[in-house]
Design a protein around this motif. Structure first.
Motif, short mmCIF file in Angstrom:
data_model
loop_
_atom_site.label_atom_id
_atom_site.label_comp_id
_atom_site.label_asym_id
_atom_site.label_seq_id
_atom_site.Cartn_x
_atom_site.Cartn_y
_atom_site.Cartn_z
N ARG A 1 0.73 -1.14 0.03
CA ARG A 1 -0.03 0.09 0.12
C ARG A 1 0.83 1.11 0.07
NH1 ARG A 1 -1.80 3.55 4.04
NH2 ARG A 1 -3.51 4.80 3.44
N MET A 2 0.43 2.09 -0.66
CA MET A 2 1.34 3.41 -0.91
C MET A 2 0.16 4.78 -0.77
SD MET A 2 3.59 5.09 -3.72
CE MET A 2 2.16 5.10 -5.05
N SER A 3 0.60 5.60 0.19
CA SER A 3 -0.14 6.78 0.46
C SER A 3 0.55 7.93 0.74
CB SER A 3 -1.38 6.23 1.78
OG SER A 3 -0.54 6.35 2.98
N PHE A 4 -0.47 8.87 0.16
CA PHE A 4 0.17 10.28 0.56
C PHE A 4 -0.82 11.16 1.11
CE2 PHE A 4 1.14 14.73 -1.01
CZ PHE A 4 2.27 15.11 -0.30
N ASN A 5 -0.67 11.71 2.20
CA ASN A 5 -1.60 12.71 2.76
C ASN A 5 -1.06 13.93 3.05
OD1 ASN A 5 -3.65 10.55 3.21
ND2 ASN A 5 -2.80 10.11 5.17
N TRP A 6 -1.71 15.18 2.68
CA TRP A 6 -1.30 16.52 2.52
C TRP A 6 -2.39 17.49 3.05
CZ3 TRP A 6 -1.36 19.92 -2.14
CH2 TRP A 6 -0.52 21.12 -1.99
N VAL A 7 -2.09 18.17 4.31
CA VAL A 7 -2.88 19.23 4.66
C VAL A 7 -2.03 20.59 4.52
CG1 VAL A 7 -3.68 20.56 6.93
CG2 VAL A 7 -3.75 18.01 6.76
N PRO A 8 -2.34 21.12 3.33
CA PRO A 8 -1.58 22.40 2.74
C PRO A 8 -1.14 23.52 3.71
CG PRO A 8 -3.47 22.39 1.67
CD PRO A 8 -3.49 21.01 2.54
N PHE A 9 -2.21 23.98 4.58
CA PHE A 9 -2.14 25.16 5.44
C PHE A 9 -2.90 25.10 6.60
CE2 PHE A 9 -5.24 25.51 2.10
CZ PHE A 9 -6.33 25.60 2.75
N GLY A 10 -2.65 25.74 7.45
CA GLY A 10 -3.33 25.60 8.79
C GLY A 10 -2.62 25.45 10.03
#
Length: 910
Positions: A869-878
């Motif tokens: 399994r490959m995953s990428f999570n991104w919260v760009p700001f805050g």
């Protein structure tokens, strides 16, 4: 096709004798070949040599002494009869033929051959049983196209082996297997050659093991040149390296030793490595797993940062079938930010305790124990180093409950329960607890009716019961939690109540309920107030000792149901609208209990005094000083429509709900000298688009005006130059969910991915993003398969892309003091889509129209690599901005083979 564990590659094989005529054939052949006896019919055969009539001299001279005592010399037979190892009944069958070769002493079964012996089941294209050598051979055969088919299938008990061919000796118990395929836990193993020396030792050559479902063409595997395998104990391997897509990699081991057991085994948990800006490098989620028993386990995990921060976690699960199951998480973090001596240096400790326990309903029908605990420091989910859980971070409350209840099967029935509760505001850090709450009740008693008699009328419906509630209530803060001061400030009270009620009908259509309630409250601590001249203020003193007060009231209610139908005709699309009204009028009377009130001076002169009750700080409050004589009005409405169905084959119209509820309520206090009317409360809700959209609204209407200071005055708003009612507040919430299953086959998301989010007190959906447990990133965000095991994705041109969307809109209006403003106005959106069977994308975002900014936003990308399994999570700001990349094997047995890179938010400790 079922596969079994590695420990079951080789199994003990013992065969029973064939139940055939083979034994009789061999026996008959033995007697036929043992001598030269000949049988003729009718006449005897004539002799070829004539015997002369005259006597001839005997050519044999015998010693007379030898005739006296004859001697017989015997010798032991040097050829021992072989005993077969086959000591049972053998059942067999084959599609083409069964062949017995007496010379070679072999039995051959060909094409869809099957052989059953004791607990052994053997299926193959060809099976050869050599009962002279005590061996059995099974192999595949070629079809008309020259392809190998009908691979051997060997099963003993629950153990299954599926090789290309197998040879087994019943006597020596040795076996040789070519290209064996078997399963051990999550592993699938295929060995080029396997040998069994005895019951406990096996050797393999060129074995590859993987967690891929396709053992013949896996996307990756580990190739071991030599393996020594002791079932249930250990595996010793030689040179082993990892192969990805049939390409060897340098990742490997020169040798390895792996303990193996059928049960859970204890072992080390390898940590992950990374770095942060304010805490330095770190090792996270390392520790040890303790397999304590079949009923419970324990995992001890820890984190360490080079600036001195560290964390400890204890996780345990327990279960007993048909009895109970539960889970315990204890987390502690010593958080240090920056370095000692710097101005931004901070240090604090955070902790969290979670416990969930549920009891099987069949375990005990008359008693039940349950627990749901979530308590700890108020800022834990906002400052934790090992979890990114926005839903829990935005939640302002943590609550817990532990309860035990028991029902006594007496007449009348008695119920009691003991409960401990906890409620914590994470913003104010205030904590309210009850340790414990005891409740007991006696079932209703009808004194004027027999037990099995139908209860009709005023008198037969008269009933009463007894209720007891005892509480030890504690109010404290984070800093005083579980200190001596916390228990000194606790309050204890007992409340006894005896409600008496009856119900009956009047004028056939009106239902009347009337009742009275007697209540008695006991306290172990009361107060007294007085003016202290030395302090120049009013002081409150605690008085320890038993004290009590008693109250009573009277309530009644009368209501009915009114149905109204507006018909538009059967030829119309909307054939009729049905309106149901449920009006009710209630009356309640509560006398004044001013005898429980005293006075105290509010200044040094003593001329001005105020009333107070010595019970007012008690957990059940104080008795009312003012008499209440209220009349309440309530009206609830529902609206339904009959709509002609689009399906012309259906003769009955379809019912559509227009308004689930529309409620109005207010009351009038006849004993009040001013402001007798309370505000009118209006609330309602409905659903649209096949119940996919939920709309709820509410408003408060006040008929009294306010002065310039915003205080209500005894003057109607219409008389003050305004409208009949003054709207003080209003709100509306809209929730709308839509998915591909609404237009085709169901493709639900995995509902378990946010279980931890809910347990922490957050939302169950992903409007505020999905919780990321940094200790385990192996779990997928979506389901990979349907319930039947097939891929949900049906192809690009069919547009069968599983997806879901969820919207939440909230609007609040405030006008309590003529501010006339929108308090909140926000829209939240969450969506997920499976672009291909392996690519999955999700996003959660929103917009705040009052603050004019984008709310929490999270992007989620996932690639399903079958066993990986490959995953990428991104919260760009805050505040919670971060990114995280993960690639690793899904199976828990190889969970340490991963690459996890992330940039966590450098939270400022609060």
């Amino acid at each position: 096709m079922n596969r079994q564990k590695l420990s079951h590659i080789f199994t003990k094989i013992v065969l029973k004798p064939l139940r055939t005529n083979l034994f009789h054939i061999v026996l008959l052949s033995f007697f036929l070949l043992a001598g030269k006896h000949e049988i003729y019919s009718q006449e005897n055969r004539s002799l070829t040599k004539n015997i002369p009539a005259e006597k001839q001299k005997d050519s044999i001279h015998l010693n007379p002494d030898s005739l006296k005592k004859p001697t017989v010399e015997t010798k032991n037979d040097t050829i021992k009869k072989k005993k077969s190892s086959i000591d049972g009944i053998v059942k067999r069958k084959a599609k083409d033929y069964e062949k017995i070769d007496q010379k070679k002493k072999q039995l051959t079964l060909y094409n869809e051959a099957e052989l059953y012996y004791k607990d052994i089941e053997l299926k193959s294209g060809i099976i050869v049983l050599d009962y002279d050598k005590d061996e059995v051979y099974a192999g595949r055969i070629k079809d008309s196209l020259g392809n190998y088919t009908q691979f051997p299938y060997f099963k003993q008990g629950q153990n299954v082996v599926e090789p290309d061919s197998i040879r087994f000796n019943f006597k020596t118990k040795k076996a040789k297997i070519w290209n064996s395929r078997t399963e051990q836990s999550d592993f699938r193993i295929k060995a080029e050659v396997s040998k069994r020396e005895n019951d406990s030792v096996y050797f393999m050559k060129n074995a590859r093991f993987t967690t891929s479902k396709n053992i013949d063409d896996p996307e990756y595997y580990f190739l071991a040149r030599k393996i020594k395998f002791v079932p249930g104990k250990k595996v010793v391997v030689g040179l082993t390296n990892m192969v990805i897509a049939d390409v060897p990699t340098p990742l490997g081991l020169p040798f390895g030793y792996f303990p193996m057991s059928e049960t859970s085994a204890s072992g080390f948990i390898i940590p992950s490595f990374g770095d942060t800006r304010d805490r330095g490098y770190f090792l996270q989620n390392g520790g040890y797993y303790f397999a304590l028993s079949d009923y419970y386990d324990l995992a001890v995990l820890g984190d360490y940062y080079t600036n001195g921060s560290y964390a400890l976690r204890f996780e345990s699960s327990y279960a007993k079938r048909y009895a109970f199951n539960g889970r315990v998480n204890i987390r502690f973090e010593n958080q240090i930010q920056s370095e000692r001596g710097f101005p931004d240096y901070t240090k604090r400790r955070e902790y969290n305790i979670q416990w969930s326990h549920s009891q099987d309903a069949k375990a005990s029908p008359n008693s039940r124990f349950s627990a749901s605990v979530n308590l700890g420091s108020s800022q834990y989910f906002r400052n934790t180093l090992n979890m990114l859980n926005v839903g829990s971070s935005l939640n302002n409350n943590m609550s817990s409950s532990i309860s035990y209840s028991q029902t006594l099967q007496t007449i009348p029935q008695v119920n009691f329960s003991v409960t401990a509760t906890h409620s914590q505001n994470t913003n104010t850090q205030a904590i309210d607890m009850t340790l414990p709450t005891f409740q007991a009740s006696v079932d209703r008693i009808f004194p004027f009716a027999k037990r099995d008699e139908l209860k009709k009328g005023i008198f037969k419906n008269i009933n009463f019961q007894y209720n007891l509630r005892a509480e030890n209530r504690i109010h404290t803060t984070d800093s005083l939690f579980f200190t001596a001061q916390m228990f000194r400030d606790s309050k204890t009270g007992f409340q006894h109540s005896i409600p008496i009620s009856t119900n009956f009908k009047v004028f056939k259509f009106f239902s009347v309920t009337a009742g009275t309630n007697y209540s008695e409250v006991w306290y172990l601590k009361t107060i007294s107030k007085e003016f202290d001249a030395s302090q120049n203020k009013v002081v409150t003193n605690d008085i320890n000792g038993f004290d009590a007060y008693r109250t009573y009231n009277f309530t009644s209610n009368i209501g009915t149901t009114i149905y109204g139908t507006f018909n538009f005709g059967d030829d119309k699309k909307i054939q009729a609208i049905r309106h149901v009204m449920r009006p009710s009028v209630s009356y309640s009377y509560l006398p004044s209990f001013s005898n429980y009130y005293d006075t105290y001076a509010i200044d040094a002169t003593g001329a001005t005094r105020a009333d107070y009750s010595r019970f007012e700080n008690g957990i059940f409050g104080a008795p009312g000083k003012l008499m209440a004589n209220n009349i309440g009005f309530t009206l609830s409405n529902t609206f339904e429509a009959k709509v002609r169905d689009k399906d012309e084959t259906k003769t009955e119209p379809k019912k559509v709900m227009l308004l689930n509820n529309l409620n109005f309520s207010t009351n009038y206090n006849m004993a009040a000298d001013s402001l007798a009317w309370s505000p009118v409360m209006v609330s309602g809700g409905t659903q649209f688009f096949n119940n996919k959209m939920n709309v709820n609204f509410g408003t408060t209407l006040d008929m009294y005006a306010i002065d310039n200071a915003g205080k209500r005055i005894n003057k109607y708003n219409i008389d003050n130059g305004g409208s009949l009612f003054r709207m003080t507040s209003a709100n509306i919430t809209i929730n709308y969910s839509l998915s591909s299953s609404d237009f085709g086959p169901s493709s639900d998301k995995d509902s378990k991915v946010n279980d931890q989010n809910v347990m922490n007190g957050g939302r169950g959906d992903d409007l505020f993003g999905r919780a990321t447990d940094l200790s385990d990133n192996r779990h997928s965000l979506f389901k990979d398969k349907d319930d039947d095991g097939k891929d949900k994705f049906k192809g690009f041109y069919q547009l069968a892309l599983p997806w879901d969307l969820q919207f939440a809109y909230s609007l609040t209006y405030g006008n309590n003091n003529r501010e006339n403003q929108i308090v909140t106005n926000s829209l939240m959106v969450s969506g997920n889509i499976d672009l291909t069977p392996q690519w999955k994308v999700g996003v959660s975002t929103g917009y705040d129209f009052v603050r004019k900014g984008v709310s929490f936003t999270q992007f989620r990308f996932e690639r399903d690599l079958l066993s990986w399994r490959m995953s990428f999570n991104w919260v760009p700001f805050g505040t919670y901005s971060y990114w995280g990349f993960f690639i690793g094997i899904k199976s828990s047995v190889l969970s340490d083979i991963k690459w996890d890179k992330r940039s966590l938010p450098d939270r400022r400790l609060r």
